[in-house]
Design an enzyme around this catalytic site. Structure first.
Site, PDB file in Angstrom:
ATOM      1  CG  HIS A 194      11.944 -12.982 -24.890  1.00 33.37           C
ATOM      2  ND1 HIS A 194      12.435 -12.232 -25.921  1.00 33.37           N
ATOM      3  CD2 HIS A 194      11.940 -12.188 -23.792  1.00 33.37           C
ATOM      4  CE1 HIS A 194      12.688 -11.018 -25.470  1.00 33.37           C
ATOM      5  NE2 HIS A 194      12.390 -10.961 -24.191  1.00 33.37           N
ATOM      6  CD  GLU A 434      14.362  -2.839 -24.343  1.00 33.65           C
ATOM      7  OE1 GLU A 434      14.820  -3.965 -24.117  1.00 33.65           O
ATOM      8  OE2 GLU A 434      13.147  -2.581 -24.226  1.00 33.65           O
ATOM      9  CG  ASP A 458      15.888  -6.242 -26.911  1.00 41.29           C
ATOM     10  OD1 ASP A 458      15.991  -7.038 -27.860  1.00 41.29           O
ATOM     11  OD2 ASP A 458      14.939  -6.263 -26.107  1.00 41.29           O
ATOM     12  CB  CYS A 505      16.426  -5.336 -15.949  1.00 41.21           C
ATOM     13  SG  CYS A 505      15.824  -4.468 -17.396  1.00 41.21           S
TER      14      CYS A 505
HETATM   15  C1  PEP Z   1      16.596  -6.611 -22.333  1.00 39.22           C
HETATM   16  O1  PEP Z   1      16.389  -6.398 -23.525  1.00 39.22           O
HETATM   17  O2  PEP Z   1      17.735  -6.625 -21.820  1.00 39.22           O
HETATM   18  C2  PEP Z   1      15.490  -6.911 -21.418  1.00 39.22           C
HETATM   19  C3  PEP Z   1      15.667  -6.995 -20.119  1.00 39.22           C
HETATM   20  O3  PEP Z   1      14.272  -7.140 -21.975  1.00 39.22           O
HETATM   21  P1  PEP Z   1      13.866  -8.486 -22.735  1.00 39.22           P
HETATM   22  O4  PEP Z   1      14.957  -9.499 -22.507  1.00 39.22           O
HETATM   23  O5  PEP Z   1      12.567  -8.915 -22.175  1.00 39.22           O
HETATM   24  O6  PEP Z   1      13.766  -8.046 -24.145  1.00 39.22           O
HETATM   25 MG    MG Z   2      14.399  -6.011 -24.213  1.00 37.81          MG
END
Ligand code: PEP
Ligand code: MG
Length: 582
Positions: A194, A434, A458, A505
């Protein structure tokens, strides 16, 4: 320039861009305190820092207290009540303030000396209860010292430097960005951590997973950070600097050539239209929806708002942010994800967990804290009176979590209805896929919600059991692992069988090499970091859906990641030769 040896390091490119600048080494250590004198004119600043650190420690402890009460009951939470009382001890901190003033010593040194004395007295007591409390005193001492040191580190950092660190947390990444940091380069970290995602949103070039840059670099060394290739060059020669400037110009030229695509649709040569959306972390970024020529916000990670405020933001504060996002993305929709705090997005004061990625994260936390969840849902609902909002649930692992969330959504709607507050009665709700169990149940989940969105960041880490933020295993974090590809295909098929749209996403949606495959598998919507969107649009406009489907069919037969990746790269290069593939 003095002639130090040029050193080239290879890391993982985490946020694009090439910069050259001075290094600032951000050392995050366990509190270590040295005796340090201060000048008389530094006393006021020192006392201010002390006060900020005490206030911050109190806020942190209040949060820990609340969470502990919630999770394990008020009996266990008493430890933190006791710690808060120590912080409020006017005699103890009054003495500390006086000593800073009189002895002209740094605040952390006086805190260390005075609280250690107090602690020693308790340790020597014959009362066992007193002796045990000595540990709480030690915790408070360390917390306050850490907070004083943090204040100092941040204020010492010169604007326009390149921050070098062993690791950066999402909170550090945001904090430093206020000082106009030029780039980040870290020993640890992965491309989908993140902190890396935030750096991309903040448009700060970054390279992670460099392993030992903190050992090789000296403060004020000149370095180049290349966020395209993942190279970091310490003490570059004139020749290297010139080469980097040329590459930078090449990228700038390529990017400016993409501007003309802004008003055009993302349509394949045989007429299939794809929705391309933006992933954003902060409300200001929603301007990218129109600037980058997208079809809306496909993922608004609301954690950014929670990381920037000390406590949970109020319904009103959240409403203002969410409304700003949807107003900027009008007439297109904005998909807003409910809070996904946890994993590596831990606010510093939270309880630590052995396995945070498998712990109290996303929907789990929200369902345990209906007060936090309801506040967020109401803020999103209120914002839905100003444009199209879709609500998305993170870390779903089964149907029960969806049903519970929908019940809370109905409750939130009723509360607003009873007060005559307008909102979109038909607001859509969707689930992120995910967690592998959710992928297996994609069809059943699709029947319960309005849409699915695949979170590959994830999904890959959980499916392949590879920590997304750990550079040691980064070669095993494989987007094109056959199991990943088959799982994505299955989710898309199941969503379509239930008549629901499916988006992606995770970062994979913005990877040019993955595009032909995902397009061919029938993905309806791609949501990505705004900076890659024009390039992805260019590729879509250069290829046909029929060709992509054939390519996807071939990739599904491949047995290893390398085969799939090479095949996709070669095809992409043939179809769109002008791309600058690293
Ligand atoms: C993911 O896990 O692909 C996602 C879009 O969420 P994050 O990266 O915020 O965990
Ligand atoms: Mg995620």
């Amino acid at each position: 320039m003095e002639s130090k040896n040029e050193i080239i390091l290879h890391g993982i490119p985490a946020s694009p861009g090439i910069v050259i600048g001075k290094a600032y080494v951000f050392a995050k250590q366990a509190p270590r305190v040295e005796e340090k004198s201060i000048a008389e004119n530094e006393v006021t600043l020192e006392l201010e820092r002390l006060q900020h650190a005490i206030d911050r420690s109190e806020r942190e402890l209040q949060k820990v207290l609340q969470l502990t009460e919630q999770k394990v009951g008020s009996q266990k939470a008493k430890i933190f009540e006791a710690q808060i009382m120590i912080l409020a001890d006017a005699v103890l901190f009054g003495t500390i303030r006086k000593k800073v003033q009189k002895d002209l010593k740094s605040a952390e040194y006086v805190v260390h000396r005075e609280i250690s004395r107090y602690q020693q007295m308790m340790m020597n007591s014959s009362d066992e209860y007193m002796r045990e409390r000595a540990h709480d005193v030690e915790d408070v001492k360390n917390r306050v010292i850490r907070n004083i040191q943090q204040e100092k580190l941040i204020s010492r950092f010169e604007p326009n430097s390149i921050v070098i660190s062993e690791i950066l947390t999402p909170a550090d990444t945001v904090l430093f960005s206020r000082n106009e940091v030029l780039a980040y380069a870290t020993d640890m970290g992965g491309v989908t951590s993140h902190a890396a995602l935030l750096a991309r949103s903040l448009k700060i070039p970054s390279v992670v997973g460099l392993k030992n840059i903190t050992k090789l670099i000296q403060i004020d060394d000149i370095i180049i950070v290349d966020g395209y290739t993942g190279n970091v060059i310490i003490n570059p020669t004139e020749e290297t600097i010139n080469r980097c400037n040329e590459r930078k110009a090449e990228h700038e030229q390529f990017d400016s050539g993409l501007k003309e695509l802004r008003e055009l649709t993302a349509q394949t040569t045989d007429g299939k239209e794809i929705r391309l959306c933006c992933n954003i972390e902060f409300s200001e970024e929603a301007r990218n929806v129109h600037e980058q020529g997208s079809s809306g916000v496909g993922l608004y990670r609301t954690e950014g708002l929670f990381l920037r405020t000390e406590n949970y933001p109020s319904e009103e504060e959240q409403y203002i942010e969410y409304r700003a996002v949807v107003e900027k993305s009008n007439p297109f929709k904005a998909v807003m994800r409910t809070l996904d705090i946890g994993g590596d997005k831990v606010v510093s004061s939270y309880q630590s967990e052995e396995n945070p990625f498998l712990g109290w994260r996303g929907i789990r936390l929200l369902l345990d804290r209906p007060d936090v969840f309801m506040t967020q849902l109401k803020a999103m609902l209120r914002a839905s009176a100003h444009g199209e909002i879709w609500i998305m649930l993170p870390m779903i692992s089964g149907i029960k979590e969806i049903r519970q969330s929908k019940e809370l959504l109905e409750k939130a709607k009723k509360e607003l209805r009873d007060k005559n507050i307008p909102f979109d009665e038909n607001i859509k709700i969707g689930a992120m896929i995910e967690v592998p169990s959710a992928a297996v149940l994609a069809g059943e989940i699709a029947q319960e919600v309005d849409f699915l969105s695949i979170g590959t960041n994830d999904l890959i880490q959980y499916l392949l059991a590879v920590d997304r933020g750990n550079e040691v295993v980064s070669s095993l974090y494989q987007e094109f692992h056959p199991a990943v590809i088959k799982t994505i295909r299955y989710i898309i098929l199941e969503a379509h069988r239930a008549g629901k749209p499916v988006s992606m996403c995770g970062e994979m949606a913005g990877d040019p090499v993955a595009l032909l495959l995902l397009l061919g598998l029938g993905l309806d919507e791609f949501s990505m970091s705004p900076h890659v969107l024009p390039e992805i649009k260019k590729i879509i406009r250069s290829v046909s859906f029929a060709e992509a489907s054939e390519i996807a069919r071939r990739v599904l037969e491949m047995k290893t990641e390398d085969d799939a990746k090479d095949f996709l790269r070669v095809n992409l290069h043939t179809m769109v030769p002008e791309l600058l593939l690293e």
